[in-house]
Design a protein around this motif. Structure first.
Motif, PDB file in Angstrom:
ATOM      1  N   GLN A 136       0.831  -1.208   0.000  1.00 39.44           N
ATOM      2  CA  GLN A 136       0.000   0.000   0.000  1.00 39.44           C
ATOM      3  C   GLN A 136       0.862   1.254   0.000  1.00 39.44           C
ATOM      4  O   GLN A 136       0.583   2.220  -0.717  1.00 39.44           O
ATOM      5  CB  GLN A 136      -0.935   0.015   1.218  1.00 39.44           C
ATOM      6  N   TYR A 147      -3.687   9.202  -0.027  1.00 42.76           N
ATOM      7  CA  TYR A 147      -3.074   8.099  -0.776  1.00 42.76           C
ATOM      8  C   TYR A 147      -1.552   8.157  -0.679  1.00 42.76           C
ATOM      9  O   TYR A 147      -0.889   7.140  -0.504  1.00 42.76           O
ATOM     10  CB  TYR A 147      -3.453   8.150  -2.251  1.00 42.76           C
ATOM     11  N   LYS A 206      -6.821   0.113  -1.919  1.00 39.41           N
ATOM     12  CA  LYS A 206      -7.906  -0.379  -2.767  1.00 39.41           C
ATOM     13  C   LYS A 206      -7.356  -0.698  -4.155  1.00 39.41           C
ATOM     14  O   LYS A 206      -6.806   0.173  -4.839  1.00 39.41           O
ATOM     15  CB  LYS A 206      -9.020   0.656  -2.872  1.00 39.41           C
ATOM     16  N   ILE A 207      -7.535  -1.954  -4.541  1.00 40.97           N
ATOM     17  CA  ILE A 207      -7.018  -2.407  -5.826  1.00 40.97           C
ATOM     18  C   ILE A 207      -7.621  -1.613  -6.982  1.00 40.97           C
ATOM     19  O   ILE A 207      -6.909  -1.242  -7.918  1.00 40.97           O
ATOM     20  CB  ILE A 207      -7.281  -3.923  -6.005  1.00 40.97           C
ATOM     21  N   ASP A 208      -8.920  -1.327  -6.914  1.00 40.29           N
ATOM     22  CA  ASP A 208      -9.553  -0.606  -8.010  1.00 40.29           C
ATOM     23  C   ASP A 208      -9.002   0.814  -8.154  1.00 40.29           C
ATOM     24  O   ASP A 208      -8.908   1.332  -9.267  1.00 40.29           O
ATOM     25  CB  ASP A 208     -11.073  -0.593  -7.865  1.00 40.29           C
ATOM     26  N   VAL A 209      -8.611   1.426  -7.061  1.00 42.95           N
ATOM     27  CA  VAL A 209      -8.017   2.767  -7.122  1.00 42.95           C
ATOM     28  C   VAL A 209      -6.641   2.695  -7.783  1.00 42.95           C
ATOM     29  O   VAL A 209      -6.318   3.517  -8.647  1.00 42.95           O
ATOM     30  CB  VAL A 209      -7.914   3.398  -5.716  1.00 42.95           C
ATOM     31  N   GLN A 266      -5.602   0.425  -9.879  1.00 40.65           N
ATOM     32  CA  GLN A 266      -5.808   0.136 -11.303  1.00 40.65           C
ATOM     33  C   GLN A 266      -6.251   1.384 -12.050  1.00 40.65           C
ATOM     34  O   GLN A 266      -5.780   1.654 -13.161  1.00 40.65           O
ATOM     35  CB  GLN A 266      -6.832  -0.984 -11.486  1.00 40.65           C
ATOM     36  N   SER A 267      -7.136   2.158 -11.452  1.00 39.93           N
ATOM     37  CA  SER A 267      -7.611   3.388 -12.086  1.00 39.93           C
ATOM     38  C   SER A 267      -6.458   4.375 -12.289  1.00 39.93           C
ATOM     39  O   SER A 267      -6.326   4.981 -13.366  1.00 39.93           O
ATOM     40  CB  SER A 267      -8.701   4.024 -11.230  1.00 39.93           C
ATOM     41  N   ASP A 288      -4.117   3.056 -15.057  1.00 41.91           N
ATOM     42  CA  ASP A 288      -4.714   3.319 -16.369  1.00 41.91           C
ATOM     43  C   ASP A 288      -4.574   4.790 -16.740  1.00 41.91           C
ATOM     44  O   ASP A 288      -4.237   5.134 -17.876  1.00 41.91           O
ATOM     45  CB  ASP A 288      -6.192   2.928 -16.380  1.00 41.91           C
ATOM     46  N   TRP A 289      -4.830   5.662 -15.781  1.00 42.51           N
ATOM     47  CA  TRP A 289      -4.786   7.092 -16.040  1.00 42.51           C
ATOM     48  C   TRP A 289      -3.381   7.545 -16.443  1.00 42.51           C
ATOM     49  O   TRP A 289      -3.218   8.360 -17.343  1.00 42.51           O
ATOM     50  CB  TRP A 289      -5.263   7.853 -14.804  1.00 42.51           C
ATOM     51  N   PHE A 347      -0.472  -2.043 -13.694  1.00 41.57           N
ATOM     52  CA  PHE A 347      -0.813  -2.171 -12.275  1.00 41.57           C
ATOM     53  C   PHE A 347       0.427  -2.547 -11.475  1.00 41.57           C
ATOM     54  O   PHE A 347       0.715  -1.979 -10.421  1.00 41.57           O
ATOM     55  CB  PHE A 347      -1.905  -3.252 -12.123  1.00 41.57           C
TER      56      PHE A 347
END
Length: 69
Positions: free
Chosen positions: A7, A42, A49-52, A54-55, A58-59, A64
């Motif tokens: 993290q 952060y 959070k994995i989705d954060v 990944q987002s 991507d951005w 990842f």
């Protein structure tokens, strides 16, 4: 840096990406569409959070896995 949790590594990577690409965390937060307090959290407390992650990957156009190197 190797002793950091995944993290915290992700948070440090976000800090580095922001420093490389933006003049401030505020500029990044505005461009990304997030609250500056969230971005600061952060960076300072890590991203759990994995989705954060990944987002953000991507951005920034990175993988990842690059958030943990």
């Amino acid at each position: 840096m190797n002793n950091l949790s995944p993290q915290m590594k992700a948070g440090q990577k976000l800090r580095a990406l922001i420093e490389e690409n933006f003049s401030s965390q505020e500029d990044f937060a505005f461009e990304y569409g997030a609250d500056i307090r969230t971005i600061s959290r952060y960076i300072n407390n890590g991203i759990n959070k994995i989705d954060v992650i990944q987002s953000l990957a991507d951005w920034f156009g990175i993988s990842f896995a690059d958030f943990f190197v």
